[in-house]
Design an enzyme around this catalytic site. Sequence first.
Site, mmCIF file in Angstrom:
data_model
loop_
_atom_site.group_PDB
_atom_site.id
_atom_site.type_symbol
_atom_site.label_atom_id
_atom_site.label_comp_id
_atom_site.label_asym_id
_atom_site.label_seq_id
_atom_site.Cartn_x
_atom_site.Cartn_y
_atom_site.Cartn_z
ATOM 1 N N PRO A 291 0.838 -1.217 -0.231
ATOM 2 C CA PRO A 291 -0.140 0.155 -0.049
ATOM 3 C C PRO A 291 0.846 1.088 -0.143
ATOM 4 O O PRO A 291 2.094 0.962 0.818
ATOM 5 C CB PRO A 291 -0.378 -0.195 1.443
ATOM 6 N N ARG A 293 -0.782 4.506 -0.972
ATOM 7 C CA ARG A 293 -1.632 5.895 -0.995
ATOM 8 C C ARG A 293 -2.017 5.830 0.319
ATOM 9 O O ARG A 293 -2.622 6.468 1.089
ATOM 10 C CB ARG A 293 -2.433 5.772 -2.335
ATOM 11 N N CYS A 361 3.222 28.670 -16.027
ATOM 12 C CA CYS A 361 2.600 29.317 -17.798
ATOM 13 C C CYS A 361 1.653 28.079 -18.383
ATOM 14 O O CYS A 361 2.444 27.489 -19.322
ATOM 15 C CB CYS A 361 3.411 30.193 -18.015
ATOM 16 N N GLU A 362 0.656 27.686 -17.584
ATOM 17 C CA GLU A 362 0.112 26.480 -18.773
ATOM 18 C C GLU A 362 -1.215 26.518 -18.181
ATOM 19 O O GLU A 362 -2.306 26.933 -16.874
ATOM 20 C CB GLU A 362 0.782 25.260 -18.208
#
Length: 431
Positions: A291, A293, A361-362
Amino acid sequence: MLTPNLTVNAQGHLCIGGADCVSLAKEYQTPLYVMDEAVIRESCRKFHTVMQASYQGNGMICYASKAFSCKEIYRIVHSEGLGADVVSGGELYTALQAGMPAEKIVFHGNSKSYAELEFAVTENVGRIVADHLTELAMLNEIAAQQGKTVGVMLRIKPGIDAHTHDFVQTGKIDSKFGFALETGEALAAVKACGSYSNLKLLGLHCHIGSQIFETAPFAEAARVMIRFMQQIRETLGITLAELNLGGGPGIKYVESDDPRPFGDVVSDIISAVRESCAACDYPLPYLLFEPGRSIVGAAGLTLYRVAAVKTIPNVRTYVLVDGGMCDNPRYALYQSQYEALCADRADAPKDAVVTIGGKCCESGDLIGEHMPLQTVSAGDTLAVLATGAYNYSMASNYNRNPRPAVVMIRDGQPREIIHRESYADLVKNDL
Ligand code: LLP
Protein backbone atom coordinates in the site's frame (compact mmCIF):
# COMPACT_ATOMS: atom_id res chain seq x y z
CA MET A 1 -14.16 17.74 7.84
CA LEU A 2 -12.69 15.02 5.64
CA THR A 3 -10.75 13.17 8.35
CA PRO A 4 -10.92 13.21 12.18
CA ASN A 5 -7.39 14.61 12.59
CA LEU A 6 -8.54 17.88 11.03
CA THR A 7 -10.11 20.25 13.54
CA VAL A 8 -10.90 23.93 13.90
CA ASN A 9 -9.50 25.92 16.84
CA ALA A 10 -10.98 28.84 18.78
CA GLN A 11 -9.66 31.33 16.19
CA GLY A 12 -11.47 29.43 13.47
CA HIS A 13 -8.17 28.18 12.04
CA LEU A 14 -7.80 24.76 10.48
CA CYS A 15 -5.61 22.43 12.56
CA ILE A 16 -3.96 19.19 11.50
CA GLY A 17 -2.94 16.79 14.26
CA GLY A 18 -3.41 19.71 16.68
CA ALA A 19 -1.13 22.13 14.78
CA ASP A 20 -2.56 25.43 13.54
CA CYS A 21 -2.27 25.61 9.74
CA VAL A 22 -2.29 29.40 9.65
CA SER A 23 0.70 29.53 12.02
CA LEU A 24 2.47 26.78 10.03
CA ALA A 25 2.03 28.75 6.82
CA LYS A 26 3.54 31.82 8.51
CA GLU A 27 6.43 29.97 10.07
CA TYR A 28 7.44 27.77 7.14
CA GLN A 29 6.04 29.82 4.23
CA THR A 30 3.94 28.48 1.39
CA PRO A 31 3.38 26.31 -0.53
CA LEU A 32 3.88 23.86 2.28
CA TYR A 33 3.15 20.17 2.60
CA VAL A 34 2.07 19.19 6.11
CA MET A 35 1.80 15.58 7.24
CA ASP A 36 0.33 14.07 10.37
CA GLU A 37 2.57 11.33 11.76
CA ALA A 38 -0.20 9.80 13.87
CA VAL A 39 -2.32 9.14 10.76
CA ILE A 40 0.62 7.52 8.96
CA ARG A 41 1.39 5.28 11.92
CA GLU A 42 -2.25 4.35 12.36
CA SER A 43 -2.52 3.33 8.70
CA CYS A 44 0.65 1.23 8.97
CA ARG A 45 -0.78 -0.50 12.03
CA LYS A 46 -4.10 -1.27 10.33
CA PHE A 47 -2.33 -3.19 7.58
CA HIS A 48 0.26 -4.76 9.83
CA THR A 49 -2.28 -5.90 12.41
CA VAL A 50 -4.47 -7.67 9.87
CA MET A 51 -1.45 -9.47 8.45
CA GLN A 52 -0.57 -10.63 11.96
CA ALA A 53 -4.09 -11.49 13.08
CA SER A 54 -5.58 -13.00 9.91
CA TYR A 55 -2.49 -14.57 8.39
CA GLN A 56 -0.34 -15.40 11.41
CA GLY A 57 2.17 -12.80 10.29
CA ASN A 58 3.17 -15.01 7.36
CA GLY A 59 3.88 -12.03 5.16
CA MET A 60 5.03 -8.45 4.99
CA ILE A 61 3.47 -5.08 4.35
CA CYS A 62 5.82 -3.06 2.17
CA TYR A 63 5.08 0.65 1.97
CA ALA A 64 4.99 1.69 -1.70
CA SER A 65 7.30 4.63 -1.37
CA LYS A 66 6.53 6.11 -4.79
CA ALA A 67 3.60 7.68 -2.94
CA PHE A 68 5.98 9.76 -0.82
CA SER A 69 9.67 9.09 -0.53
CA CYS A 70 12.09 10.77 1.84
CA LYS A 71 14.30 9.52 4.64
CA GLU A 72 11.87 10.23 7.45
CA ILE A 73 8.99 8.27 5.93
CA TYR A 74 11.18 5.16 5.59
CA ARG A 75 12.19 5.56 9.24
CA ILE A 76 8.56 5.82 10.32
CA VAL A 77 7.27 2.85 8.34
CA HIS A 78 10.28 0.75 9.35
CA SER A 79 9.63 1.50 13.01
CA GLU A 80 6.06 0.20 12.44
CA GLY A 81 7.42 -3.10 11.14
CA LEU A 82 6.86 -2.44 7.44
CA GLY A 83 9.23 -3.03 4.57
CA ALA A 84 9.43 -0.82 1.49
CA ASP A 85 8.63 -1.05 -2.19
CA VAL A 86 11.04 1.03 -4.25
CA VAL A 87 10.92 1.66 -7.94
CA SER A 88 14.18 3.40 -8.81
CA GLY A 89 17.78 3.62 -7.75
CA GLY A 90 16.88 6.94 -6.11
CA GLU A 91 14.16 5.48 -3.91
CA LEU A 92 16.40 2.53 -3.09
CA TYR A 93 19.23 4.86 -2.11
CA THR A 94 16.92 6.96 0.08
CA ALA A 95 15.49 3.88 1.80
CA LEU A 96 18.96 2.49 2.55
CA GLN A 97 20.19 5.86 3.76
CA ALA A 98 17.27 5.94 6.17
CA GLY A 99 18.20 2.55 7.59
CA MET A 100 15.55 0.40 5.91
CA PRO A 101 17.07 -3.12 5.94
CA ALA A 102 17.85 -4.28 2.39
CA GLU A 103 16.14 -7.63 2.96
CA LYS A 104 12.86 -5.80 3.60
CA ILE A 105 13.03 -3.95 0.29
CA VAL A 106 11.16 -4.99 -2.85
CA PHE A 107 12.60 -3.45 -6.02
CA HIS A 108 10.11 -2.80 -8.83
CA GLY A 109 10.23 -1.13 -12.20
CA ASN A 110 9.42 -1.99 -15.79
CA SER A 111 12.60 -0.45 -17.12
CA LYS A 112 15.34 -0.73 -14.53
CA SER A 113 18.80 0.13 -15.80
CA TYR A 114 21.82 -2.13 -15.54
CA ALA A 115 23.31 0.28 -13.01
CA GLU A 116 20.14 0.18 -10.88
CA LEU A 117 20.13 -3.61 -10.89
CA GLU A 118 23.82 -3.69 -10.04
CA PHE A 119 23.17 -1.34 -7.12
CA ALA A 120 20.32 -3.54 -5.86
CA VAL A 121 22.38 -6.74 -6.10
CA THR A 122 25.38 -5.09 -4.40
CA GLU A 123 23.15 -4.00 -1.54
CA ASN A 124 21.50 -7.45 -1.25
CA VAL A 125 17.96 -6.20 -1.80
CA GLY A 126 15.58 -8.92 -0.64
CA ARG A 127 13.33 -9.16 -3.68
CA ILE A 128 13.76 -7.87 -7.19
CA VAL A 129 10.58 -7.97 -9.24
CA ALA A 130 11.48 -8.67 -12.84
CA ASP A 131 9.30 -7.18 -15.53
CA HIS A 132 10.69 -8.65 -18.76
CA LEU A 133 13.04 -11.33 -20.05
CA THR A 134 15.90 -8.93 -20.79
CA GLU A 135 15.89 -7.96 -17.14
CA LEU A 136 16.18 -11.60 -16.04
CA ALA A 137 19.23 -12.04 -18.25
CA MET A 138 20.85 -8.83 -16.97
CA LEU A 139 20.13 -9.76 -13.39
CA ASN A 140 21.59 -13.21 -13.76
CA GLU A 141 24.74 -11.74 -15.30
CA ILE A 142 25.14 -9.24 -12.45
CA ALA A 143 24.45 -11.86 -9.80
CA ALA A 144 27.02 -14.19 -11.38
CA GLN A 145 29.63 -11.40 -11.46
CA GLN A 146 29.09 -10.84 -7.74
CA GLY A 147 28.93 -14.56 -6.99
CA LYS A 148 25.44 -14.27 -5.52
CA THR A 149 22.04 -15.88 -5.87
CA VAL A 150 19.38 -13.20 -6.22
CA GLY A 151 15.77 -13.59 -5.06
CA VAL A 152 13.40 -12.62 -7.86
CA MET A 153 9.68 -12.35 -8.31
CA LEU A 154 7.92 -12.01 -11.65
CA ARG A 155 5.42 -9.26 -12.31
CA ILE A 156 2.32 -10.80 -13.81
CA LYS A 157 -0.57 -9.06 -15.55
CA PRO A 158 -3.55 -10.96 -14.17
CA GLY A 159 -5.97 -9.48 -16.73
CA ILE A 160 -8.13 -7.72 -14.16
CA ASP A 161 -10.15 -4.64 -15.05
CA ALA A 162 -10.09 -2.40 -11.98
CA HIS A 163 -12.46 0.54 -12.01
CA THR A 164 -10.10 3.44 -11.75
CA HIS A 165 -8.52 6.05 -14.02
CA ASP A 166 -6.96 4.50 -17.15
CA PHE A 167 -3.51 5.88 -16.35
CA VAL A 168 -3.36 4.19 -12.96
CA GLN A 169 -4.68 0.82 -14.14
CA THR A 170 -1.94 -1.72 -14.56
CA GLY A 171 -3.31 -5.24 -14.47
CA LYS A 172 -4.80 -5.42 -17.96
CA ILE A 173 -3.13 -7.10 -20.91
CA ASP A 174 -2.51 -3.77 -22.65
CA SER A 175 -0.13 -2.49 -20.00
CA LYS A 176 3.58 -1.79 -20.19
CA PHE A 177 4.06 -3.67 -16.91
CA GLY A 178 4.83 -7.34 -16.52
CA PHE A 179 4.21 -10.66 -18.21
CA ALA A 180 0.77 -11.49 -19.61
CA LEU A 181 -0.99 -14.62 -18.43
CA GLU A 182 -3.30 -15.15 -21.39
CA THR A 183 -0.55 -15.29 -23.98
CA GLY A 184 1.62 -17.85 -22.19
CA GLU A 185 4.28 -15.16 -21.70
CA ALA A 186 4.09 -15.51 -17.91
CA LEU A 187 4.62 -19.28 -17.96
CA ALA A 188 7.52 -18.85 -20.36
CA ALA A 189 9.10 -16.38 -17.92
CA VAL A 190 8.79 -18.87 -15.07
CA LYS A 191 10.53 -21.48 -17.24
CA ALA A 192 13.23 -18.95 -18.19
CA CYS A 193 14.07 -18.42 -14.52
CA GLY A 194 14.92 -22.11 -14.28
CA SER A 195 17.72 -21.65 -16.79
CA TYR A 196 19.50 -18.98 -14.74
CA SER A 197 21.73 -20.46 -12.10
CA ASN A 198 22.15 -17.22 -10.15
CA LEU A 199 18.45 -16.44 -9.82
CA LYS A 200 16.09 -17.93 -7.29
CA LEU A 201 12.44 -17.52 -8.25
CA LEU A 202 10.66 -16.71 -4.99
CA GLY A 203 7.20 -16.09 -6.32
CA LEU A 204 4.86 -13.87 -8.27
CA HIS A 205 3.69 -10.31 -8.09
CA CYS A 206 0.73 -8.40 -9.47
CA HIS A 207 -0.63 -4.91 -9.03
CA ILE A 208 -3.98 -4.16 -10.62
CA GLY A 209 -4.12 -0.39 -10.20
CA SER A 210 -4.52 2.44 -7.77
CA GLN A 211 -7.33 4.31 -5.94
CA ILE A 212 -9.59 1.26 -6.15
CA PHE A 213 -12.66 1.21 -3.91
CA GLU A 214 -14.09 -2.25 -4.61
CA THR A 215 -12.58 -5.30 -2.94
CA ALA A 216 -13.76 -7.70 -5.64
CA PRO A 217 -10.99 -6.94 -8.20
CA PHE A 218 -8.29 -7.52 -5.53
CA ALA A 219 -9.86 -10.81 -4.48
CA GLU A 220 -10.22 -11.84 -8.11
CA ALA A 221 -6.55 -11.02 -8.76
CA ALA A 222 -5.58 -13.19 -5.78
CA ARG A 223 -7.63 -16.09 -7.15
CA VAL A 224 -6.16 -15.73 -10.64
CA MET A 225 -2.62 -15.66 -9.25
CA ILE A 226 -3.14 -18.75 -7.12
CA ARG A 227 -4.67 -20.63 -10.03
CA PHE A 228 -1.56 -19.72 -12.00
CA MET A 229 0.72 -20.88 -9.17
CA GLN A 230 -1.18 -24.15 -9.19
CA GLN A 231 -0.73 -24.40 -12.98
CA ILE A 232 3.02 -23.85 -12.52
CA ARG A 233 3.11 -26.61 -9.92
CA GLU A 234 1.22 -28.97 -12.22
CA THR A 235 3.14 -28.27 -15.40
CA LEU A 236 6.64 -27.55 -14.06
CA GLY A 237 6.62 -29.20 -10.67
CA ILE A 238 7.62 -25.92 -8.98
CA THR A 239 5.83 -24.77 -5.82
CA LEU A 240 6.30 -21.04 -5.48
CA ALA A 241 6.48 -19.81 -1.92
CA GLU A 242 5.55 -16.12 -2.22
CA LEU A 243 2.75 -14.00 -3.58
CA ASN A 244 2.86 -10.21 -3.73
CA LEU A 245 -0.53 -8.65 -4.42
CA GLY A 246 0.62 -5.05 -4.87
CA GLY A 247 -1.15 -1.95 -3.59
CA GLY A 248 -4.14 0.07 -4.66
CA PRO A 249 -6.77 0.61 -1.92
CA GLY A 250 -8.58 3.92 -2.49
CA ILE A 251 -8.76 6.80 -0.02
CA LYS A 252 -11.25 9.57 0.68
CA TYR A 253 -10.47 12.72 -1.32
CA VAL A 254 -13.93 14.28 -1.23
CA GLU A 255 -16.97 13.73 0.96
CA SER A 256 -18.66 11.46 -1.57
CA ASP A 257 -15.75 8.98 -1.50
CA ASP A 258 -16.52 6.09 0.79
CA PRO A 259 -13.55 3.73 1.01
CA ARG A 260 -13.80 0.55 3.04
CA PRO A 261 -11.50 0.36 6.06
CA PHE A 262 -8.09 -0.87 4.84
CA GLY A 263 -8.06 -3.69 7.37
CA ASP A 264 -11.32 -5.06 5.94
CA VAL A 265 -9.96 -4.91 2.39
CA VAL A 266 -6.85 -6.86 3.35
CA SER A 267 -8.79 -9.34 5.39
CA ASP A 268 -11.13 -10.05 2.42
CA ILE A 269 -8.14 -10.54 0.13
CA ILE A 270 -6.60 -12.91 2.66
CA SER A 271 -9.86 -14.90 2.73
CA ALA A 272 -9.75 -15.17 -1.06
CA VAL A 273 -6.15 -16.41 -0.83
CA ARG A 274 -7.08 -19.01 1.79
CA GLU A 275 -10.08 -20.26 -0.18
CA SER A 276 -8.18 -20.49 -3.45
CA CYS A 277 -5.31 -22.34 -1.82
CA ALA A 278 -7.67 -24.73 -0.07
CA ALA A 279 -9.50 -25.41 -3.35
CA CYS A 280 -6.35 -26.70 -5.04
CA ASP A 281 -4.51 -27.87 -1.97
CA TYR A 282 -1.77 -25.30 -2.45
CA PRO A 283 0.37 -24.35 0.57
CA LEU A 284 -0.44 -20.86 1.83
CA PRO A 285 2.16 -18.53 0.33
CA TYR A 286 4.14 -15.87 2.16
CA LEU A 287 2.03 -12.79 1.30
CA LEU A 288 3.17 -9.29 0.49
CA PHE A 289 1.03 -6.17 0.11
CA GLU A 290 2.31 -2.80 -1.08
CA PRO A 291 0.00 0.00 0.00
CA GLY A 292 1.22 3.49 -0.81
CA ARG A 293 -1.61 6.01 -1.04
CA SER A 294 -3.49 4.39 1.83
CA ILE A 295 -0.50 4.86 4.16
CA VAL A 296 0.24 8.52 3.49
CA GLY A 297 -2.55 10.03 1.36
CA ALA A 298 -4.99 11.13 4.04
CA ALA A 299 -2.15 12.15 6.36
CA GLY A 300 -1.15 15.17 4.30
CA LEU A 301 -2.45 18.54 3.20
CA THR A 302 -0.96 21.40 1.22
CA LEU A 303 -1.06 25.02 2.31
CA TYR A 304 -0.99 27.83 -0.23
CA ARG A 305 -1.20 31.57 -0.05
CA VAL A 306 -3.97 33.09 -2.16
CA ALA A 307 -2.24 35.47 -4.57
CA ALA A 308 -5.35 36.90 -6.16
CA VAL A 309 -8.96 36.19 -6.99
CA LYS A 310 -10.01 36.76 -10.58
CA THR A 311 -13.71 36.71 -11.35
CA ILE A 312 -14.71 36.46 -14.99
CA PRO A 313 -18.40 37.45 -15.02
CA ASN A 314 -20.70 34.65 -16.14
CA VAL A 315 -17.73 32.36 -16.63
CA ARG A 316 -15.93 31.43 -13.42
CA THR A 317 -13.92 32.64 -10.45
CA TYR A 318 -10.25 31.74 -10.34
CA VAL A 319 -8.56 31.59 -6.96
CA LEU A 320 -4.89 31.90 -7.85
CA VAL A 321 -2.36 30.35 -5.48
CA ASP A 322 1.40 30.42 -5.06
CA GLY A 323 1.86 26.76 -6.10
CA GLY A 324 0.14 24.53 -8.62
CA MET A 325 0.95 21.65 -10.96
CA CYS A 326 4.59 21.91 -9.89
CA ASP A 327 3.63 20.66 -6.40
CA ASN A 328 0.42 18.82 -7.32
CA PRO A 329 0.12 17.67 -10.94
CA ARG A 330 -2.78 15.30 -10.24
CA TYR A 331 -5.62 17.42 -11.61
CA ALA A 332 -3.65 18.14 -14.76
CA LEU A 333 -2.90 14.43 -15.17
CA TYR A 334 -6.02 12.66 -13.96
CA GLN A 335 -8.64 15.33 -13.18
CA SER A 336 -8.31 14.21 -9.57
CA GLN A 337 -10.82 15.68 -7.15
CA TYR A 338 -9.78 17.46 -3.96
CA GLU A 339 -11.45 19.28 -1.13
CA ALA A 340 -10.14 22.75 -0.33
CA LEU A 341 -10.86 25.18 2.45
CA CYS A 342 -9.81 28.54 3.76
CA ALA A 343 -7.53 27.70 6.68
CA ASP A 344 -8.13 31.13 8.29
CA ARG A 345 -11.92 30.64 8.45
CA ALA A 346 -12.27 26.89 8.33
CA ASP A 347 -15.69 26.92 9.98
CA ALA A 348 -17.25 29.51 7.69
CA PRO A 349 -19.76 28.22 5.16
CA LYS A 350 -18.50 27.51 1.68
CA ASP A 351 -20.45 30.14 -0.21
CA ALA A 352 -18.46 30.17 -3.44
CA VAL A 353 -17.66 27.73 -6.21
CA VAL A 354 -14.22 28.32 -7.68
CA THR A 355 -11.43 27.08 -9.88
CA ILE A 356 -8.11 26.94 -8.08
CA GLY A 357 -5.42 28.00 -10.50
CA GLY A 358 -1.70 27.51 -10.06
CA LYS A 359 1.19 29.82 -10.85
CA CYS A 360 2.66 27.90 -13.79
CA CYS A 361 2.52 29.21 -17.33
CA GLU A 362 0.00 26.68 -18.48
CA SER A 363 -3.81 26.98 -18.74
CA GLY A 364 -4.20 23.42 -17.50
CA ASP A 365 -2.33 24.24 -14.30
CA LEU A 366 -5.29 23.84 -11.99
CA ILE A 367 -5.72 22.19 -8.59
CA GLY A 368 -9.40 21.72 -9.32
CA GLU A 369 -12.56 23.14 -10.86
CA HIS A 370 -16.09 23.55 -9.50
CA MET A 371 -14.73 23.48 -5.97
CA PRO A 372 -16.90 24.73 -3.12
CA LEU A 373 -14.88 27.20 -1.03
CA GLN A 374 -15.32 30.01 1.48
CA THR A 375 -15.09 33.45 -0.10
CA VAL A 376 -11.36 34.18 -0.04
CA SER A 377 -9.15 37.09 -0.96
CA ALA A 378 -5.46 37.76 -1.51
CA GLY A 379 -3.34 36.83 1.49
CA ASP A 380 -5.66 34.11 2.81
CA THR A 381 -4.27 30.66 3.54
CA LEU A 382 -5.77 27.91 1.44
CA ALA A 383 -5.62 24.24 2.43
CA VAL A 384 -6.00 21.44 -0.09
CA LEU A 385 -6.70 18.18 1.73
CA ALA A 386 -5.51 14.59 1.31
CA THR A 387 -2.37 15.50 -0.60
CA GLY A 388 -0.03 13.16 1.29
CA ALA A 389 0.38 10.73 -1.60
CA TYR A 390 1.69 11.40 -5.10
CA ASN A 391 2.08 15.13 -4.53
CA TYR A 392 5.56 15.77 -3.14
CA SER A 393 6.74 12.63 -4.96
CA MET A 394 5.39 13.90 -8.28
CA ALA A 395 6.43 17.51 -7.79
CA SER A 396 8.67 19.14 -10.35
CA ASN A 397 10.70 22.28 -10.82
CA TYR A 398 8.56 23.37 -13.77
CA ASN A 399 9.08 27.08 -14.37
CA ARG A 400 11.97 26.69 -11.94
CA ASN A 401 9.70 26.73 -8.98
CA PRO A 402 11.56 25.41 -5.93
CA ARG A 403 9.92 22.35 -4.37
CA PRO A 404 8.10 23.17 -1.11
CA ALA A 405 9.18 22.08 2.35
CA VAL A 406 7.49 19.15 4.12
CA VAL A 407 6.60 19.48 7.77
CA MET A 408 5.63 16.50 9.93
CA ILE A 409 3.33 16.97 12.92
CA ARG A 410 3.68 14.83 16.02
CA ASP A 411 1.72 15.58 19.20
CA GLY A 412 0.76 18.94 17.78
CA GLN A 413 4.40 19.93 17.19
CA PRO A 414 5.86 20.54 13.73
CA ARG A 415 9.29 19.47 12.53
CA GLU A 416 10.67 20.00 9.07
CA ILE A 417 11.45 16.69 7.36
CA ILE A 418 12.33 18.13 3.96
CA HIS A 419 13.70 21.63 3.51
CA ARG A 420 12.24 23.96 0.95
CA GLU A 421 14.46 24.14 -2.12
CA SER A 422 16.30 27.40 -2.55
CA TYR A 423 17.12 29.23 -5.77
CA ALA A 424 20.69 28.08 -5.20
CA ASP A 425 19.45 24.46 -5.17
CA LEU A 426 17.86 25.11 -8.55
CA VAL A 427 21.14 26.03 -10.19
CA LYS A 428 23.46 23.71 -8.28
CA ASN A 429 23.85 21.27 -11.17
CA ASP A 430 23.88 23.91 -13.89
CA LEU A 431 27.23 24.46 -15.62
N1 LLP B 1 2.90 -1.59 -6.01
C1 LLP B 1 3.13 -1.33 -7.30
C2 LLP B 1 3.88 -2.28 -8.10
C3 LLP B 1 2.68 -0.13 -7.86
O1 LLP B 1 2.91 0.11 -9.14
C4 LLP B 1 1.99 0.80 -7.06
C5 LLP B 1 1.52 2.07 -7.60
C6 LLP B 1 1.78 0.49 -5.71
C7 LLP B 1 2.24 -0.73 -5.22
C8 LLP B 1 1.09 1.42 -4.76
O2 LLP B 1 -0.21 1.69 -5.12
P1 LLP B 1 -1.15 2.54 -4.13
O3 LLP B 1 -1.40 1.72 -2.90
O4 LLP B 1 -0.46 3.80 -3.81
O5 LLP B 1 -2.40 2.78 -4.91
N2 LLP B 1 0.51 8.70 -9.58
C9 LLP B 1 -0.79 8.06 -9.48
C10 LLP B 1 -0.69 6.71 -8.83
C11 LLP B 1 0.25 5.78 -9.54
C12 LLP B 1 0.40 4.47 -8.82
C13 LLP B 1 1.49 3.67 -9.43
N3 LLP B 1 1.75 2.42 -8.80
C14 LLP B 1 -1.73 8.98 -8.72
O6 LLP B 1 -1.31 10.08 -8.36
O7 LLP B 1 -2.88 8.66 -8.52
